[in-house]
Motif scaffolding. Structure first.
Motif, short mmCIF file in Angstrom:
data_model
loop_
_atom_site.label_atom_id
_atom_site.label_comp_id
_atom_site.label_asym_id
_atom_site.label_seq_id
_atom_site.Cartn_x
_atom_site.Cartn_y
_atom_site.Cartn_z
N GLU A 48 -3.46 -4.61 -1.81
CA GLU A 48 -3.76 -6.19 -1.78
C GLU A 48 -3.02 -6.76 -2.85
O GLU A 48 -2.99 -8.19 -2.56
N SER A 50 0.18 -7.21 -3.27
CA SER A 50 1.56 -7.57 -2.81
C SER A 50 1.76 -7.76 -1.22
O SER A 50 1.20 -6.92 -0.67
N ASP A 51 2.11 -8.93 -0.83
CA ASP A 51 2.37 -9.05 0.52
C ASP A 51 3.53 -8.22 1.10
O ASP A 51 3.80 -8.15 2.44
N LYS A 52 4.23 -7.50 0.37
CA LYS A 52 5.29 -6.76 0.85
C LYS A 52 4.92 -5.29 1.03
O LYS A 52 5.56 -4.28 1.23
N ARG A 54 2.45 -2.48 2.90
CA ARG A 54 1.63 -2.21 4.04
C ARG A 54 0.97 -0.70 3.93
O ARG A 54 1.83 0.04 3.52
#
Length: 220
Positions: A48, A50-52, A54
């Motif tokens: 949650e 980092s948007d990098k 998955r």
């Protein structure tokens, strides 16, 4: 929540160094695995930040094809992937000192750069047979991250090398099998046993000694 606001802020700052996307593939089965729930929560809270990052979650039993594709044979298990699967695995919760290793590994695969010395890379390029490194650790061992880091970085340099962090207290049957008396202990191809943390040149040479077919320490 496992990570408080202060820790979350520090982790977020660290993860700002991610240059390319990282995928965490997590295998769990919470009814049969006492640490799977906590491990999954730690991974979710980290992803949650980092948007990098998955996060993909699979059931070890129900998603057998996926587990076999990634050669996962025990849980909890986390695969850390960058642009490709480097053969890097975390078995058990990456907590304590190993949480820093976990973050470091994500940053490394994001860059796609092992940062190993040129001489080390040259030696690894000469590898023509599979090498499987199992590094036994505990969360309270300050020397363990160095061994795990080197093993994972070696895996980044060769498709023939797989490197696992194994949290010893979560897999007592493996501790018995390999007679783990102290950590870190690196088991290479079931034949070479490297005790303790070593500088990069010595560690790499000890790992590569498994390729000559002998047993050492470096054998038992």
């Amino acid at each position: 929540m496992l990570l408080d606001d202060r820790i979350r802020g520090e982790i977020q700052k660290r993860l700002s160094g991610l240059s390319r996307p990282v995928t965490l593939i997590y295998f769990t089965q919470e009814l049969e695995c006492p640490t799977c729930r906590e491990t999954g929560q730690l991974l979710r809270e980290t992803a949650e930040l980092s948007d990098k990052i998955r996060l993909e979650v699979y059931n070890f039993q129900l998603d057998r094809d996926k587990a076999e594709a990634f050669q996962i044979d025990k849980i909890p298990a986390t695969v850390v992937m960058g642009e490709k699967d480097y053969g890097i695995r975390f078995y058990g919760i990456p907590s304590g000192y190993e949480f820093a290793t976990f973050l470091d590994t994500m940053l490394a695969v994001s860059r796609g750069d092992s940062e190993l010395a040129p001489e080390t890379r040259e030696k690894i390029r000469a590898v023509t047979k599979p090498l499987h490194l199992q590094v036994f650790v505990t969360p309270t061992c300050p020397y363990c991250p160095a061994a795990v880091r080197l093993a994972h970085r070696m895996a980044m340099e060769s498709d023939l090398i797989r490197a696992d962090m194994i949290e010893a207290t979560e897999f007592p049957h493996l501790v018995t099998k390999y007679q783990v008396r102290g950590v870190p202990l690196t088991v290479v191809n079931e034949t070479v046993f490297i005790e303790g943390a070593r500088p990069e040149p010595q560690f790499v040479d000890a790992v590569l000694s498994a390729l000559d077919g002998s047993t050492s320490e470096e054998s038992r």
